[in-house]
Design a protein around this motif. Structure first.
Motif, PDB file in Angstrom:
ATOM      1  N   ASP A  15      61.914  47.128 -81.131  1.00  0.00           N
ATOM      2  CA  ASP A  15      63.165  47.427 -81.391  1.00  0.00           C
ATOM      3  C   ASP A  15      63.319  49.099 -81.165  1.00  0.00           C
ATOM      4  OD1 ASP A  15      63.655  44.867 -81.843  1.00  0.00           O
ATOM      5  OD2 ASP A  15      63.385  44.921 -84.001  1.00  0.00           O
ATOM      6  N   ILE A  16      62.348  49.921 -81.627  1.00  0.00           N
ATOM      7  CA  ILE A  16      62.647  51.131 -81.670  1.00  0.00           C
ATOM      8  C   ILE A  16      62.436  51.832 -80.359  1.00  0.00           C
ATOM      9  CG2 ILE A  16      61.595  53.475 -82.587  1.00  0.00           C
ATOM     10  CD1 ILE A  16      60.711  51.969 -84.994  1.00  0.00           C
ATOM     11  N   LEU A  17      61.427  51.399 -79.601  1.00  0.00           N
ATOM     12  CA  LEU A  17      61.085  51.872 -78.319  1.00  0.00           C
ATOM     13  C   LEU A  17      61.868  51.271 -77.069  1.00  0.00           C
ATOM     14  CD1 LEU A  17      57.288  52.412 -78.684  1.00  0.00           C
ATOM     15  CD2 LEU A  17      59.113  53.932 -78.804  1.00  0.00           C
ATOM     16  N   PHE A  18      62.701  50.271 -77.269  1.00  0.00           N
ATOM     17  CA  PHE A  18      63.231  49.603 -76.234  1.00  0.00           C
ATOM     18  C   PHE A  18      64.325  50.479 -75.612  1.00  0.00           C
ATOM     19  CE2 PHE A  18      66.729  47.027 -74.432  1.00  0.00           C
ATOM     20  CZ  PHE A  18      65.909  46.044 -73.492  1.00  0.00           C
ATOM     21  N   THR A  19      64.797  51.305 -76.502  1.00  0.00           N
ATOM     22  CA  THR A  19      65.700  52.396 -76.105  1.00  0.00           C
ATOM     23  C   THR A  19      65.287  53.560 -75.131  1.00  0.00           C
ATOM     24  OG1 THR A  19      65.283  53.790 -78.129  1.00  0.00           O
ATOM     25  CG2 THR A  19      67.138  51.982 -78.220  1.00  0.00           C
ATOM     26  N   VAL A  20      63.940  53.596 -75.051  1.00  0.00           N
ATOM     27  CA  VAL A  20      63.242  54.847 -74.236  1.00  0.00           C
ATOM     28  C   VAL A  20      63.359  54.180 -73.089  1.00  0.00           C
ATOM     29  CG1 VAL A  20      61.141  55.717 -73.782  1.00  0.00           C
ATOM     30  CG2 VAL A  20      61.797  55.342 -76.022  1.00  0.00           C
ATOM     31  N   ASP A  21      63.118  52.882 -72.415  1.00  0.00           N
ATOM     32  CA  ASP A  21      63.197  52.728 -71.278  1.00  0.00           C
ATOM     33  C   ASP A  21      63.599  51.119 -70.982  1.00  0.00           C
ATOM     34  OD1 ASP A  21      62.872  53.279 -68.428  1.00  0.00           O
ATOM     35  OD2 ASP A  21      60.852  52.282 -68.212  1.00  0.00           O
ATOM     36  N   CYS A  22      64.034  50.545 -71.821  1.00  0.00           N
ATOM     37  CA  CYS A  22      64.450  49.123 -71.984  1.00  0.00           C
ATOM     38  C   CYS A  22      63.343  48.178 -71.166  1.00  0.00           C
ATOM     39  CB  CYS A  22      65.744  48.869 -70.798  1.00  0.00           C
ATOM     40  SG  CYS A  22      67.078  49.969 -71.622  1.00  0.00           S
ATOM     41  N   GLY A  23      62.257  48.212 -71.638  1.00  0.00           N
ATOM     42  CA  GLY A  23      61.041  47.326 -71.122  1.00  0.00           C
ATOM     43  C   GLY A  23      60.618  46.457 -72.079  1.00  0.00           C
ATOM     44  N   HIS A  24      60.531  45.070 -71.293  1.00  0.00           N
ATOM     45  CA  HIS A  24      60.591  43.905 -72.223  1.00  0.00           C
ATOM     46  C   HIS A  24      59.092  43.944 -72.975  1.00  0.00           C
ATOM     47  CE1 HIS A  24      61.124  39.835 -73.676  1.00  0.00           C
ATOM     48  NE2 HIS A  24      60.168  39.509 -73.246  1.00  0.00           N
ATOM     49  N   ASN A  25      57.982  44.245 -72.507  1.00  0.00           N
ATOM     50  CA  ASN A  25      56.834  44.211 -72.858  1.00  0.00           C
ATOM     51  C   ASN A  25      56.192  45.878 -73.215  1.00  0.00           C
ATOM     52  OD1 ASN A  25      56.354  41.499 -73.105  1.00  0.00           O
ATOM     53  ND2 ASN A  25      56.075  41.282 -70.976  1.00  0.00           N
ATOM     54  N   GLY A  26      56.878  46.749 -72.479  1.00  0.00           N
ATOM     55  CA  GLY A  26      56.230  48.041 -72.544  1.00  0.00           C
ATOM     56  C   GLY A  26      57.097  48.916 -71.712  1.00  0.00           C
TER      57      GLY A  26
END
Length: 94
Positions: free
Chosen positions: A70-81
């Motif tokens: 939830d937090i890191l999705f905004t960094v690059d919208c990666g589903h798994n990373g």
């Protein structure tokens, strides 16, 4: 693909609702932990491109995987990373 150093967006809340203020503070605390972890891990790797998976970040930081996503999705919208890169010395942007 985000470039090093990554910056994890923070949440702002200026209202009077103590629950919402606490949630924003907790989100920002975890965002700072994740940002520091990713940037330090990237530097320690010595690579100019590195993949980060939410599951491994969760294990390393002790933050639940759903929250990491939830937090890191905004960094690059990666589903798994996502992957982070840094220009090599003398390299120009594309």
């Amino acid at each position: 693909m985000p470039s090093y150093p990554i910056e994890v967006p923070r949440k702002g809340y200026g209202g009077t609702d103590s629950r919402l203020r606490r949630e924003a503070e907790e989100f920002n605390r975890d965002a700072a932990i994740l940002e520091r972890h990713i940037n330090e891990t990237f530097v320690a790797s010595g690579q100019h491109r590195k993949q980060f998976l939410y599951g491994y970040i969760a294990i390393d930081t002790g933050i639940p995987q759903d929250r990491v996503r939830d937090i890191l999705f905004t960094v690059d919208c990666g589903h798994n990373g996502f992957s982070v890169w840094k220009q090599k010395d003398g390299e120009t942007g594309s």
